[in-house]
Design a protein around this motif. Sequence first.
Motif, PDB file in Angstrom:
ATOM      1  N   CYS A   5       0.855  -1.191   0.000  1.00 17.92           N
ATOM      2  CA  CYS A   5       0.000   0.000   0.000  1.00 17.92           C
ATOM      3  C   CYS A   5       0.894   1.245   0.000  1.00 17.92           C
ATOM      4  O   CYS A   5       1.684   1.441   0.911  1.00 17.92           O
ATOM      5  N   CYS A   8       0.118   3.452   3.231  1.00 15.96           N
ATOM      6  CA  CYS A   8       0.660   2.940   4.498  1.00 15.96           C
ATOM      7  C   CYS A   8       2.156   2.647   4.376  1.00 15.96           C
ATOM      8  O   CYS A   8       2.838   2.433   5.373  1.00 15.96           O
ATOM      9  N   CYS A  38      -7.357  -1.053   0.785  1.00 18.53           N
ATOM     10  CA  CYS A  38      -6.454  -1.334   1.905  1.00 18.53           C
ATOM     11  C   CYS A  38      -7.262  -1.441   3.193  1.00 18.53           C
ATOM     12  O   CYS A  38      -8.057  -0.566   3.510  1.00 18.53           O
ATOM     13  N   CYS A  41      -6.003   1.596   5.728  1.00 20.79           N
ATOM     14  CA  CYS A  41      -6.283   3.022   5.506  1.00 20.79           C
ATOM     15  C   CYS A  41      -7.486   3.270   4.602  1.00 20.79           C
ATOM     16  O   CYS A  41      -7.878   4.412   4.373  1.00 20.79           O
TER      17      CYS A  41
HETATM   18 ZN   LIG Z   1      -3.076   1.558   3.369  1.00 23.85          ZN
END
Ligand SMILES: [Zn+2]
Length: 338
Positions: A5, A8, A38, A41
Amino acid sequence: MKVYCPYCKREVDYKIEKRDVKEFRKIEVDTFENAAICKECNNDLYISEIENENNERIYQIYRSKANIIKPEDIINLRKKYNISQRELTSILGFGKMTINRYERGGMPTKSQSDYVRVLIDNDVEFIKKTKEAFDKNSINKKTYEKIVAKEKPDKVSKRDIQELFRKHIQETLNRKPDIYNGYKQLDLEKVENIISYIATKVKNLTITSLNKYLWYMDMLSFNQRGIGITGLTYQHEKFGPTIINQAYNEISLLEDKFKRENYETENGTITKIVSNKNYDLSKLNENEIKIIDIIIKLLKDKNVTDISEISHKEDGWKKTKRYEKISFEYATKLNILK
Ligand SMILES: [Zn+2]
């Protein structure tokens, strides 16, 4: 399964969310796409397999609803005449890799697809195109003969096909008057006559340059009169503003007022527009002709690279992204006038 990701900045777990896709290229497709999200997030993640599946699903529905030719249609056309991708590309006058791309599943524009379908459905038209390509030295004698050997009589005239073709261009480009066409309804007849006129005055008029001539004429007209001349809509492309949906390819194939001529150079084939010198400017008013002459005067001694560079200095190009439509609001400040 974990995936990286970028938000993140580490490997995360993701979930799949189904989303509705109502429209694609203005055609109702009414399907869905899978979005990877994700779990940490909640941002969308790009996973190429999922995107490919989505595209395939949407393309398939779009193809059938918009009646777009399939890769097999093109492959079958080539098989029928025993010709290569390269030979077919030369006959159609498309960009170098276009046929290759379409055969690998790339999506043609509706107008390009309609054009190819006419040639698939009509042997005589295909043979006519082949003859023209041969006359322009775009294909060699061997290619020409293997296609013409299959000729069969038919009743559809060249005129009918040109008219059909015009109808397709109209359908692709016609939009209500707004800030993207200079508050002007498209007038294709006017466009053809203006192109013929420009080609009479300008030596070595390439299709790339032609796009800039037309854009500048419309922009200058909007700058001076608050309205465009042609009603064409333009978009940001790599080499400057061009007519949307690459419709300049189809327009250049209309043959009443001008013709295409291909030249081989070190950098590949260059297509030039040559006037038939039968333009009729009676549909244009004095101011429009004046504006057209100003742009011709400003650009006619410049080569295609210089003209592209000039257009790159305009806000209409600088402030838009690739393939974005160019608003006529940028006409208020034109760098070329300085
Ligand atoms: Zn994320």
